[in-house]
Design a protein around this motif. Sequence first.
Motif, short mmCIF file in Angstrom:
data_model
loop_
_atom_site.label_atom_id
_atom_site.label_comp_id
_atom_site.label_asym_id
_atom_site.label_seq_id
_atom_site.Cartn_x
_atom_site.Cartn_y
_atom_site.Cartn_z
N MET A 1 0.30 -1.73 -0.09
CA MET A 1 -0.17 0.15 -0.10
C MET A 1 0.44 1.29 -0.30
SD MET A 1 -2.83 -0.94 -0.34
CE MET A 1 -3.84 0.81 0.01
N SER A 2 1.87 1.11 0.71
CA SER A 2 2.82 2.14 0.64
C SER A 2 3.56 2.81 -0.95
CB SER A 2 4.18 1.91 2.04
OG SER A 2 5.24 3.23 1.46
N TRP A 3 3.65 1.42 -1.87
CA TRP A 3 4.25 1.85 -2.45
C TRP A 3 3.18 2.45 -3.66
CZ3 TRP A 3 2.43 -1.52 -6.64
CH2 TRP A 3 3.10 -1.72 -7.93
N SER A 4 1.67 1.84 -3.53
CA SER A 4 0.36 2.33 -4.38
C SER A 4 0.38 3.35 -3.96
CB SER A 4 -0.69 1.29 -4.21
OG SER A 4 -1.34 1.39 -4.62
N ARG A 5 0.66 3.46 -2.57
CA ARG A 5 0.39 5.77 -2.31
C ARG A 5 1.47 6.73 -3.32
NH1 ARG A 5 -1.59 3.57 2.57
NH2 ARG A 5 0.16 3.57 3.74
N ASP A 6 2.77 5.84 -3.24
CA ASP A 6 3.92 6.90 -3.71
C ASP A 6 3.75 6.95 -4.95
OD1 ASP A 6 4.18 6.97 -1.21
OD2 ASP A 6 6.34 5.51 -1.55
N ARG A 7 3.10 5.46 -5.88
CA ARG A 7 2.75 5.71 -7.27
C ARG A 7 1.78 6.44 -7.91
NH1 ARG A 7 1.93 0.71 -11.30
NH2 ARG A 7 0.06 1.35 -10.28
N ALA A 8 0.71 6.24 -6.73
CA ALA A 8 -0.25 7.62 -7.31
C ALA A 8 0.03 8.83 -7.41
CB ALA A 8 -1.68 6.84 -5.83
N LYS A 9 0.88 9.39 -6.52
CA LYS A 9 0.92 10.96 -5.96
C LYS A 9 2.14 11.29 -7.40
CE LYS A 9 0.61 10.61 -0.83
NZ LYS A 9 0.61 10.82 -0.03
N GLY A 10 2.13 10.12 -8.23
CA GLY A 10 3.40 10.37 -9.10
C GLY A 10 4.91 10.69 -8.72
N GLY A 11 5.24 10.06 -7.63
CA GLY A 11 6.18 10.14 -6.71
C GLY A 11 7.17 9.27 -6.68
N VAL A 12 8.61 9.67 -6.69
CA VAL A 12 9.23 8.34 -6.66
C VAL A 12 8.72 7.32 -5.60
CG1 VAL A 12 11.93 7.40 -6.74
CG2 VAL A 12 11.48 9.70 -7.87
N PRO A 13 8.81 6.01 -5.35
CA PRO A 13 8.28 5.06 -4.41
C PRO A 13 9.62 4.87 -3.77
CG PRO A 13 7.59 4.27 -6.87
CD PRO A 13 8.13 5.01 -6.84
N ARG A 14 9.07 5.11 -2.35
CA ARG A 14 9.76 4.62 -1.41
C ARG A 14 10.46 2.98 -1.48
NH1 ARG A 14 6.52 6.91 3.12
NH2 ARG A 14 4.89 6.15 1.89
N ILE A 15 9.68 2.33 -1.98
CA ILE A 15 9.99 0.72 -2.16
C ILE A 15 9.86 0.40 -3.27
CG2 ILE A 15 8.95 -1.13 -1.43
CD1 ILE A 15 7.43 0.10 1.27
N THR A 16 10.83 -0.13 -3.85
CA THR A 16 11.17 -1.49 -5.06
C THR A 16 10.50 -2.12 -4.61
OG1 THR A 16 12.68 0.20 -5.81
CG2 THR A 16 12.48 -2.50 -7.25
N PRO A 17 9.09 -2.70 -5.64
CA PRO A 17 8.77 -4.33 -5.77
C PRO A 17 9.30 -4.63 -7.01
CG PRO A 17 7.20 -2.74 -7.30
CD PRO A 17 8.27 -2.30 -6.77
N LEU A 18 8.48 -6.51 -6.94
CA LEU A 18 9.35 -7.44 -7.59
C LEU A 18 9.75 -6.89 -9.35
CD1 LEU A 18 8.86 -10.70 -6.02
CD2 LEU A 18 11.59 -9.77 -6.48
N ARG A 19 8.29 -6.78 -9.40
CA ARG A 19 7.92 -6.76 -10.94
C ARG A 19 6.97 -5.15 -10.69
NH1 ARG A 19 3.08 -8.34 -11.23
NH2 ARG A 19 2.34 -9.61 -9.90
#
Length: 248
Positions: free
Chosen positions: A230-248
């Motif tokens: 959810m943290s990664w998803s929120r960062d991406r939705a806001k247009g910022g650089v995600p703090r977490i990098t998922p596997l894909r």
Amino acid sequence: MTDRDVVVRIAEIFHRAVIATRPRQSHHKIPFVTTIKGAPAARMMRVLAPLMSPLRRAQIERALRDHRPIRRSTSVSDEWVTAGSELSWDTADNEARMAWLAGLLEGEGSFISARFDSYRYPQVQMTMCDRYVLDRAMSLMPSSRIYAITDERGVERGWSQAWMVGVSGPPAAELMKTVLRWMGSRRTKAIDRSQAAWRPIRLAPRRSSCIVPGCSRRHAARGLCNTHYMSWSRDRAKGGVPRITPLR
């Protein structure tokens, strides 16, 4: 039911006709009905009772309480009734249990191709008010989850509490393949559409825990637990650089 092909298959067992009835509303689909009454119905109830939930068994007991057969009817196949006279969930093998699940999904399930961004994945869902039946179904549906259905109209209209069971991705695709041979034409087409739209992308076995260092929470998606996903998803939705990098 509104699935005529399913009702036709039942009518063949009942040795009865299929009748189209008038929809309750003009925009509703046409319901189809097949019926057995009296002694044939009583025999069918007795055969199926061991497979039923407590709710259905209680209904069968009430229906049979005052039944006094006048004559023996052979309108329901003697061979079918004899073969089913030993039915029991506890003694049924996995093949018989999966056949039961297929019948349940035929009537109550949906086979769809869900969408996430540009990726499509298979999904099997089923909504009912009988929690006992859903719990039994879940025992045959690996990785499935159950959710309570919240509908404000339910309180006003006196509806029973409903639950939805769902399974997605590879487990759903495997379930579709398993039950396909028992399905009628409509469900077969739905399964074929869902499978055709899916392109498996997992190259490694499913993880059991989150990939974030120091996090041992259960894996949810993309190698992340629900919190980090959810943290990664929120960062991406806001247009910022995600703090977490998922596997894909």
